[in-house]
Design an enzyme around this catalytic site. Sequence first.
Site, mmCIF file in Angstrom:
data_model
loop_
_atom_site.group_PDB
_atom_site.id
_atom_site.type_symbol
_atom_site.label_atom_id
_atom_site.label_comp_id
_atom_site.label_asym_id
_atom_site.label_seq_id
_atom_site.Cartn_x
_atom_site.Cartn_y
_atom_site.Cartn_z
ATOM 1 N N ILE A 21 82.776 -26.202 35.294
ATOM 2 C CA ILE A 21 82.608 -25.382 36.456
ATOM 3 C C ILE A 21 82.235 -26.485 37.774
ATOM 4 O O ILE A 21 82.642 -26.313 38.777
ATOM 5 C CB ILE A 21 81.491 -24.379 36.338
ATOM 6 C CG1 ILE A 21 82.005 -23.244 35.242
ATOM 7 C CG2 ILE A 21 81.075 -23.603 37.513
ATOM 8 C CD1 ILE A 21 81.064 -22.029 34.891
ATOM 9 N N GLN A 61 72.604 -12.329 24.370
ATOM 10 C CA GLN A 61 73.497 -12.795 23.540
ATOM 11 C C GLN A 61 73.197 -12.893 21.987
ATOM 12 O O GLN A 61 73.909 -12.631 21.198
ATOM 13 C CB GLN A 61 73.794 -14.249 23.952
ATOM 14 C CG GLN A 61 75.253 -14.702 23.127
ATOM 15 C CD GLN A 61 75.603 -16.126 23.478
ATOM 16 O OE1 GLN A 61 75.414 -16.545 24.870
ATOM 17 N NE2 GLN A 61 76.035 -16.932 22.826
ATOM 18 N N TYR A 120 67.653 -20.991 26.407
ATOM 19 C CA TYR A 120 68.665 -20.870 27.475
ATOM 20 C C TYR A 120 68.723 -19.613 28.431
ATOM 21 O O TYR A 120 68.762 -19.618 29.499
ATOM 22 C CB TYR A 120 69.943 -20.938 26.756
ATOM 23 C CG TYR A 120 71.364 -20.862 27.676
ATOM 24 C CD1 TYR A 120 71.771 -22.115 28.644
ATOM 25 C CD2 TYR A 120 72.115 -19.961 28.019
ATOM 26 C CE1 TYR A 120 72.622 -22.172 29.313
ATOM 27 C CE2 TYR A 120 73.171 -19.780 28.738
ATOM 28 C CZ TYR A 120 73.756 -20.927 29.410
ATOM 29 O OH TYR A 120 74.612 -20.881 30.222
ATOM 30 N N LYS A 125 68.018 -19.000 32.331
ATOM 31 C CA LYS A 125 69.154 -18.161 33.003
ATOM 32 C C LYS A 125 68.438 -17.249 33.996
ATOM 33 O O LYS A 125 68.896 -16.819 34.987
ATOM 34 C CB LYS A 125 70.244 -17.803 32.315
ATOM 35 C CG LYS A 125 70.935 -19.076 31.983
ATOM 36 C CD LYS A 125 71.698 -19.795 33.217
ATOM 37 C CE LYS A 125 72.105 -21.236 32.576
ATOM 38 N NZ LYS A 125 72.934 -21.918 34.014
ATOM 39 N N ALA A 148 80.586 -15.177 33.185
ATOM 40 C CA ALA A 148 80.488 -14.543 31.945
ATOM 41 C C ALA A 148 81.135 -15.813 30.956
ATOM 42 O O ALA A 148 80.653 -16.621 30.569
ATOM 43 C CB ALA A 148 80.904 -13.267 31.788
ATOM 44 N N VAL A 179 83.954 -18.332 30.671
ATOM 45 C CA VAL A 179 84.702 -19.469 31.431
ATOM 46 C C VAL A 179 84.977 -20.586 30.234
ATOM 47 O O VAL A 179 84.125 -21.148 29.623
ATOM 48 C CB VAL A 179 83.959 -19.905 32.568
ATOM 49 C CG1 VAL A 179 84.749 -20.876 33.217
ATOM 50 C CG2 VAL A 179 83.426 -18.785 33.253
#
Length: 256
Positions: free
Chosen positions: A19, A146, A152, A156, A183, A185
């Site tokens: 990204i 998740q 993580y 976030k 979401a 990628v």
Amino acid sequence: MDLQLKDKVILISGGAKGIGGAISKMLIDEGAIPVFIDPSEEEGRELVDYAKGKALQIPVRMFTPEDAQAAVKICLEKYGRIDGIVNNAGANDGVGLEHGTPEAFAKSVTKNLNHYYYLAHYALPELKKTQGAIVNISSKTAITGQGGTSGYVAAKGAQLALTREWAAELLPYQIRVNAVIPAEVYTPLYKNWINTFPDPEKKLAEINQKIPLGRRMTQPEEIASMTVFLLSKQATHITGQHLFVDGGYTHLDRTL
């Protein structure tokens, strides 16, 4: 649309590939000068070549405040200004509640969160001069959860909170702060994760079927488009926003 980014200097953590690399490349296409803080030397050289030298790589990871302070100093010595920053670097390291440890959790949060603050803090005096912009790249996991990745997700979620906090604090300086939330990628890191499954192609197809718009992954360039727009003068009245670029993954019923 003229984004008025010509010769604007943008600091990007993790800006050499995935990204971040897509963001750097789009900034180059818009005439801006990306300064990417990223140790991926081969990808960094390719971007600098693509920019015909009108870009700079700082090949480090920001583990400490001193790393961020040094990156800002190098950028200023080279270009004399900072018009925006993109906080992007990080990795889903799978430190969960059941199978993690307190020590691993603290380390995960630290490496995925603290450098966002470090870079914004040391770049702030320059952003005040340019009335610049900050874009924080977060993750849908902060909204949906998740499983098995507490560190993580904690980082976030904190990034989203800091986006609103900084937007409020920096209003007097006309510095805009927004977050972009991807979401699914398909980056090199994502590919590495997919390849941990016994049948990667089957797993990838299952995930694609859960993405409402087009049954496909979001492309890194689509995240870059939103990020670069938010850095530009075309977004001068947008601040404190969490913008989802995810094909409807987070908010639409995935049975649609």
